[in-house]
Design an enzyme around this catalytic site. Structure first.
Site, PDB file in Angstrom:
ATOM      1  N   LYS A  47       0.804  -1.237   0.000  1.00 28.61           N
ATOM      2  CA  LYS A  47       0.000   0.000   0.000  1.00 28.61           C
ATOM      3  C   LYS A  47       0.830   1.277   0.000  1.00 28.61           C
ATOM      4  O   LYS A  47       0.377   2.328   0.433  1.00 28.61           O
ATOM      5  CB  LYS A  47      -1.007   0.032   1.173  1.00 28.61           C
ATOM      6  CG  LYS A  47      -1.822  -1.196   1.358  1.00 28.61           C
ATOM      7  CD  LYS A  47      -2.272  -1.851   0.083  1.00 28.61           C
ATOM      8  CE  LYS A  47      -3.296  -1.077  -0.698  1.00 28.61           C
ATOM      9  NZ  LYS A  47      -3.521  -1.739  -2.037  1.00 28.61           N
ATOM     10  N   GLY A  49       2.272   2.543  -2.844  1.00 27.03           N
ATOM     11  CA  GLY A  49       2.391   3.120  -4.189  1.00 27.03           C
ATOM     12  C   GLY A  49       3.092   2.197  -5.175  1.00 27.03           C
ATOM     13  O   GLY A  49       3.599   2.657  -6.202  1.00 27.03           O
ATOM     14  N   THR A 106       8.111  -6.779  -5.593  1.00 27.87           N
ATOM     15  CA  THR A 106       8.139  -7.561  -4.350  1.00 27.87           C
ATOM     16  C   THR A 106       7.725  -6.693  -3.165  1.00 27.87           C
ATOM     17  O   THR A 106       7.874  -5.467  -3.207  1.00 27.87           O
ATOM     18  CB  THR A 106       9.535  -8.156  -4.065  1.00 27.87           C
ATOM     19  OG1 THR A 106       9.426  -9.066  -2.965  1.00 27.87           O
ATOM     20  CG2 THR A 106      10.556  -7.092  -3.687  1.00 27.87           C
ATOM     21  N   HIS A 107       7.197  -7.356  -2.138  1.00 34.15           N
ATOM     22  CA  HIS A 107       6.976  -6.687  -0.847  1.00 34.15           C
ATOM     23  C   HIS A 107       7.877  -7.304   0.226  1.00 34.15           C
ATOM     24  O   HIS A 107       7.708  -7.032   1.411  1.00 34.15           O
ATOM     25  CB  HIS A 107       5.526  -6.857  -0.383  1.00 34.15           C
ATOM     26  CG  HIS A 107       4.503  -6.132  -1.203  1.00 34.15           C
ATOM     27  ND1 HIS A 107       4.658  -4.839  -1.619  1.00 34.15           N
ATOM     28  CD2 HIS A 107       3.271  -6.526  -1.650  1.00 34.15           C
ATOM     29  CE1 HIS A 107       3.581  -4.460  -2.300  1.00 34.15           C
ATOM     30  NE2 HIS A 107       2.729  -5.468  -2.338  1.00 34.15           N
ATOM     31  N   SER A 137      -4.934   2.679   4.084  1.00 29.85           N
ATOM     32  CA  SER A 137      -5.038   2.014   2.790  1.00 29.85           C
ATOM     33  C   SER A 137      -5.084   0.491   2.965  1.00 29.85           C
ATOM     34  O   SER A 137      -5.857  -0.209   2.306  1.00 29.85           O
ATOM     35  CB  SER A 137      -3.833   2.419   1.941  1.00 29.85           C
ATOM     36  OG  SER A 137      -3.915   1.884   0.658  1.00 29.85           O
TER      37      SER A 137
HETATM   38  P1  A3P Z   1      -5.088   4.612  -1.129  1.00 28.93           P
HETATM   39  O1  A3P Z   1      -5.643   3.320  -0.651  1.00 28.93           O
HETATM   40  O2  A3P Z   1      -4.680   5.543  -0.039  1.00 28.93           O
HETATM   41  O3  A3P Z   1      -5.947   5.265  -2.152  1.00 28.93           O
HETATM   42  P2  A3P Z   1      -0.097  -0.336  -3.696  1.00 28.93           P
HETATM   43  O4  A3P Z   1      -0.054  -0.241  -5.181  1.00 28.93           O
HETATM   44  O5  A3P Z   1       1.263  -0.428  -3.063  1.00 28.93           O
HETATM   45  O6  A3P Z   1      -1.022  -1.402  -3.238  1.00 28.93           O
HETATM   46  O7  A3P Z   1      -0.630   1.059  -3.133  1.00 28.93           O
HETATM   47  C1  A3P Z   1      -1.959   1.434  -3.343  1.00 28.93           C
HETATM   48  C2  A3P Z   1      -2.119   2.868  -2.930  1.00 28.93           C
HETATM   49  O8  A3P Z   1      -1.449   3.693  -3.905  1.00 28.93           O
HETATM   50  C3  A3P Z   1      -3.584   3.301  -2.927  1.00 28.93           C
HETATM   51  O9  A3P Z   1      -3.704   4.284  -1.877  1.00 28.93           O
HETATM   52  C4  A3P Z   1      -3.716   3.922  -4.297  1.00 28.93           C
HETATM   53  O10 A3P Z   1      -4.785   4.825  -4.431  1.00 28.93           O
HETATM   54  C5  A3P Z   1      -2.379   4.636  -4.406  1.00 28.93           C
HETATM   55  N1  A3P Z   1      -2.094   4.982  -5.798  1.00 28.93           N
HETATM   56  C6  A3P Z   1      -2.119   4.184  -6.883  1.00 28.93           C
HETATM   57  N2  A3P Z   1      -1.882   4.892  -7.996  1.00 28.93           N
HETATM   58  C7  A3P Z   1      -1.686   6.177  -7.602  1.00 28.93           C
HETATM   59  C8  A3P Z   1      -1.414   7.391  -8.299  1.00 28.93           C
HETATM   60  N3  A3P Z   1      -1.297   7.425  -9.623  1.00 28.93           N
HETATM   61  N4  A3P Z   1      -1.284   8.523  -7.574  1.00 28.93           N
HETATM   62  C9  A3P Z   1      -1.400   8.503  -6.223  1.00 28.93           C
HETATM   63  N5  A3P Z   1      -1.675   7.383  -5.516  1.00 28.93           N
HETATM   64  C10 A3P Z   1      -1.812   6.229  -6.198  1.00 28.93           C
END
Ligand code: A3P
Length: 294
Positions: A47, A49, A106-107, A137
């Site tokens: 979560k 990004g 990877t995480h 998130s």
């Molecule tokens: P939120 O749940 O706060 O909206 P991951 O890809 O690591 O699972 O992270 C997901 C998070 O990144 C989500 O946060 C998602 O909305 C955010 N995210 C994905 N694309 C994004 C973008 N282009 N700009 C900003 N945040 C983004």
């Protein structure tokens, strides 16, 4: 009661890190994974990004060609190294079918990264996000992505998150572990908040790290295509194409708010202090960095 197919199962433990049991079953193959020197690893705590950075990287690798980046869903374009569920290809199987140069997601905490990434001196980009937004998130992601255990109430989830009793363990250990490794290895360490604030500057950092130059118009296209609004409506980036049994978008969209909040109002926290004390106090570099008033 536990269900079959990895839906809402309790987590297992991999070398002390809580993780999905199906991923743990596939661990021997992940541990033995042979990276290639031109693999680029995208590493994050969940979560933070990951998908955003993945889309940016795929766009860079395809010189800003939007159509090429719509060729498949992001989880196929950037295979998830340690992913294994009963149906479909594992991350390792996907990677074996992916031509070089590969982008790999990877995480894993740094101590569990398969050694071949270090041996082959692969480039690595890590992205960290502040724990408050990660916690919010992650809570909503637990609701929609059914591989996770039931998150319980918001308060219960927050307790588990702070205790590191969620998949991939402690947020703090993760960001700190990769931060320490960055002092020794070829790792570009980025922050979600910086990417929000000035995506052009961050994309330039990535290009420099890759030793690549792109025309201004191409960078412009990358920034537009990877904006929150564009990614939210792009089925190749927003996980809409996942089986609803695995991800239920009616409970929460994958791209929810994509914000930088200073309080966790969504988890019922009322002030910065009440949440920051148990998670970060003032000793954690992320919070010191993001909240300089500490
Ligand atoms: P939120 O749940 O706060 O909206 P991951 O890809 O690591 O699972 O992270 C997901 C998070 O990144 C989500 O946060 C998602 O909305 C955010 N995210 C994905 N694309 C994004 C973008 N282009 N700009 C900003 N945040 C983004």
């Amino acid at each position: 009661m536990e269900q079959e197919d990895g839906i809402r199962q309790e987590l297992g433990s991999l070398h002390g890190i809580p993780l999905f049991k199906s991923f743990i079953e596939g661990w021997p193959q992940v541990k033995a994974f042979q990276a290639r020197p031109d693999d680029l690893l995208i590493s994050t705590y969940p979560k933070s990004g990951t998908t955003w950075l993945s889309e940016i990287m795929d766009m860079i690798y395809h010189d800003g060609n939007v159509e090429k980046c719509r060729r498949d869903a992001i989880y196929n374009r950037v295979p998830f190294l340690e992913m294994k569920v009963s149906k479909g290809l594992s991350g390792i199987e996907q990677l074996e079918k992916t031509p070089s140069p590969r982008l790999v997601k990877t995480h894993l905490p740094v101590q569990l990264l398969p050694t071949s990434f270090w041996e082959k001196d692969c480039k690595i980009i890590y992205m960290a996000r502040n724990p408050k937004d990660v916690a919010v998130s992650y809570y909503f992601f637990h609701q929609m992505a059914k591989i996770h255990p039931d998150p319980g109430t918001k308060a219960e989830f927050l307790e588990n998150f702070m205790a590191g009793k969620v998949a991939y363990g402690s947020w703090y250990d993760h960001v700190r572990g990769w931060w320490e490794e960055k002092q020794k290895k070829k790792i570009l360490y980025l922050f979600y908040e910086d990417m929000k604030k000035d995506p052009r500057r961050e994309v330039q950092k990535i290009l420099q790290f890759l030793g690549k130059e792109l025309e201004e118009g191409t960078v412009e296209r990358i920034l537009h295509h990877t904006s929150f609004q564009e990614m939210k409506k792009n089925p190749a980036a927003n996980y809409e194409t996942m089986l609803p049994t695995l991800m239920d978008h009616s409970l929460s969209p994958f791209l929810r708010k994509g914000g930088v909040r200073l309080v966790v109002e969504d988890l019922g926290g009322t002030s910065l202090d009440c949440i920051s004390a148990p998670i970060c106090g003032c000793k954690y570099f992320m919070c010191v960095r993001i909240y300089p008033s500490y």
